[in-house]
Design a protein around this motif. Structure first.
Motif, PDB file in Angstrom:
ATOM      1  N   LEU A  84       0.666  -1.245  -0.030  1.00  0.00           N
ATOM      2  CA  LEU A  84       0.046   0.029  -0.117  1.00  0.00           C
ATOM      3  C   LEU A  84       0.855   1.369   0.112  1.00  0.00           C
ATOM      4  CD1 LEU A  84      -2.863  -1.262   2.530  1.00  0.00           C
ATOM      5  CD2 LEU A  84      -2.793  -1.433  -0.150  1.00  0.00           C
ATOM      6  N   MET A  87      -0.198   5.289  -0.548  1.00  0.00           N
ATOM      7  CA  MET A  87      -1.411   5.790  -0.345  1.00  0.00           C
ATOM      8  C   MET A  87      -1.696   6.466   1.183  1.00  0.00           C
ATOM      9  SD  MET A  87      -3.396   2.138  -1.642  1.00  0.00           S
ATOM     10  CE  MET A  87      -5.171   3.005  -1.725  1.00  0.00           C
ATOM     11  N   SER A 107      -7.928   5.809   4.709  1.00  0.00           N
ATOM     12  CA  SER A 107      -8.457   5.587   3.355  1.00  0.00           C
ATOM     13  C   SER A 107      -9.742   6.356   3.019  1.00  0.00           C
ATOM     14  CB  SER A 107      -8.583   4.023   3.362  1.00  0.00           C
ATOM     15  OG  SER A 107      -9.602   3.573   3.988  1.00  0.00           O
ATOM     16  N   GLN A 111     -11.649   3.565  -2.286  1.00  0.00           N
ATOM     17  CA  GLN A 111     -10.485   2.920  -2.315  1.00  0.00           C
ATOM     18  C   GLN A 111     -10.632   1.477  -1.937  1.00  0.00           C
ATOM     19  OE1 GLN A 111      -8.063   5.643  -0.071  1.00  0.00           O
ATOM     20  NE2 GLN A 111      -6.675   6.110  -1.820  1.00  0.00           N
ATOM     21  N   THR A 114      -9.298  -1.542  -4.541  1.00  0.00           N
ATOM     22  CA  THR A 114      -7.892  -1.352  -4.800  1.00  0.00           C
ATOM     23  C   THR A 114      -7.138  -1.898  -3.376  1.00  0.00           C
ATOM     24  OG1 THR A 114      -8.288   0.701  -6.090  1.00  0.00           O
ATOM     25  CG2 THR A 114      -6.126   0.101  -5.113  1.00  0.00           C
ATOM     26  N   ILE A 115      -7.525  -1.430  -2.252  1.00  0.00           N
ATOM     27  CA  ILE A 115      -6.876  -1.965  -0.849  1.00  0.00           C
ATOM     28  C   ILE A 115      -7.145  -3.578  -0.773  1.00  0.00           C
ATOM     29  CG2 ILE A 115      -7.071  -1.805   1.575  1.00  0.00           C
ATOM     30  CD1 ILE A 115      -7.719   1.221   1.177  1.00  0.00           C
ATOM     31  N   VAL A 411      -1.529   1.909  -8.590  1.00  0.00           N
ATOM     32  CA  VAL A 411      -0.885   2.362  -7.315  1.00  0.00           C
ATOM     33  C   VAL A 411       0.688   2.038  -7.634  1.00  0.00           C
ATOM     34  CG1 VAL A 411      -0.539   1.722  -4.987  1.00  0.00           C
ATOM     35  CG2 VAL A 411      -2.875   1.707  -5.984  1.00  0.00           C
TER      36      VAL A 411
END
Length: 418
Positions: A84, A87, A107, A111, A114-115, A411
């Motif tokens: 991560l 981010m 966060s 997201q 994506t996470i 990312v």
């Protein structure tokens, strides 16, 4: 009687590396020997030594376990933090008996996918995971959270599976989204060496280009080998028949909650209305002549990008889309290279028709030149521009769905420039 640890080891006849099981075995063995010999006083000493060593060893094991858990949590934290990176998130990992909990702070709700994807990929590729259930919590405050999701892994780390299919695409679908277009391009390149076969495939797309213009303009059209036969009069049956099919497509998409068919249906209904009731006959003739080669570009583009669409199940699109993308790629690559070669003088404009030859004035490009007044340069420029636009659409769709199915790529790209 007071006794220290060193004396306890001597009493039980074990060394300081003895585990709880070893201490218990030694205790029962010595107590048994004492009972046989009638040494009752010694039994009390053995009991005290046993109790002291057991408590000491269990305390050591608890400390080792706690230290191992802290080390495990820190290792997972570092692994997830690397995934991560970029981010700006705070990460806390806690290991429990039945699951591992990963708490995320900082966060945003959007997201989530994506996470989850990044965490899933980082844990899947590592060998540190000791749990089959991982709970990911995106905290809003210490006591509240935006969302919470479970990631289930199979015990076999060589075959880890993410169970929440509605959040992440299956690995097979991800692979398809990544490699389908490059593979289709390779197939098209291979087919370019088989000119007759490539021409045969492209010819049907070409004729469908004519037919779609006719159908959407309200005319009957029949596709034959190398030609499209149309009527001179408009047909209400054609107009309302296609309108019904488009309406049915919209309804099916709405019923199955799939946006792609609904959007396409609305766009086509609008185009059908314009072509049928607004476009003049002279413009229709121009569109019909243009639609053959034009169809080789825009229809092949639709065949390619439609691979990513989720059409109604009744269409069996999960099966047919593979043939669709192959036909689209073969036709598009052939037409794209041909017209770019024409532009630089490596090939000639295909005047005439299949049956009448280059001198046939009824050819598509002859009509554009003689009837519509298009110059040769205008014809070339129009088709080259159309091919470039279609290429950008294809690449755009590919990249959009690539990053949609693999959000971690975006990312990682951002991380490269930090």
């Amino acid at each position: 009687m007071d006794i220290n640890l060193e004396e306890c080891y001597q009493v039980l006849e074990v060394d300081d590396s003895a585990e709880v099981e070893d201490i218990e075995k030694a205790y029962f063995r010595i107590v048994g020997e004492c009972l046989k010999r009638g040494e009752k006083e010694r039994i009390e000493t053995v009991k005290n030594a046993y109790q002291l060593l057991i408590n000491h060893r269990k305390s050591q094991q608890e400390e080792e376990s706690a230290q191992g858990q802290r080390s495990y949590e820190q290792e997972v934290t570092n692994n997830v933090a690397r995934a991560l990176r970029g981010m700006s998130l705070m990460i806390k990992v806690e290991a429990f008996v039945d699951h591992l909990e990963i708490k995320i702070r900082g966060s945003k709700p959007r997201q989530k996918a994506t996470i989850l994807n990044l965490i899933y990929q980082s844990l899947k590729l590592s060998d540190i995971l000791q749990h089959t259930l991982v709970k990911v919590v995106a905290q809003k405050t210490v006591k509240t959270h935006f969302w919470q999701e479970d990631i289930n892994f199979t015990p076999n780390r060589n075959n880890q599976v993410y169970s929440n299919d509605y959040l992440l695409l299956q690995e097979a679908e991800k692979t398809l989204n990544t490699y389908v277009l490059p593979i289709a391009g390779a197939i098209a390149l291979a087919f370019s060496f088989a000119e007759v076969l490539t021409w045969f495939i492209g010819m049907w797309v070409h004729e469908f280009g004519h037919a779609t213009i006719a159908w959407f303009s309200g005319y009957r059209a029949m596709i034959t080998f190398g030609a499209t036969i149309t009527t001179l009069e408009k047909s209400n049956f054609v107009y309302f028949g296609i309108l019904f099919l488009l309406g049915l497509t919209f309804y099916t998409g709405w019923k199955e909650k799939k946006n792609s068919p609904m959007i396409v249906a609305v766009i086509l209904i609008i185009l059908q209305f314009i072509f049928t009731w607004i476009v003049s006959y002279s413009d229709y003739v121009t569109l019909m002549a243009f639609g053959g080669i034009g169809g080789e570009f825009y229809l092949s583009t639709l065949l390619i990008i439609a691979f990513y669409w989720r059409l109604p199940e009744k269409f069996y699109w999960d099966f047919w889309r593979f043939g669709s993308v192959a036909i689209g790629a073969i036709t598009f690559f052939s037409s794209f290279t041909k017209w770019h070669n024409i532009k630089v003088g490596r090939d000639n404009i295909p005047w005439g028709t299949l049956w009448g030859g280059r001198g046939d004035s009824g050819g598509d490009l002859n009509i554009l030149n003689d009837y519509s007044g298009w110059s040769a340069n205008q014809i070339i420029g129009t088709y080259v521009s159309l091919s470039n636009i279609c290429l950008m659409v294809i690449i755009g769709f590919y990249l959009f769905h690539l990053f949609k199915s693999r959000p971690e790529l975006w990312v990682k790209i951002r991380q490269l420039f930090r």
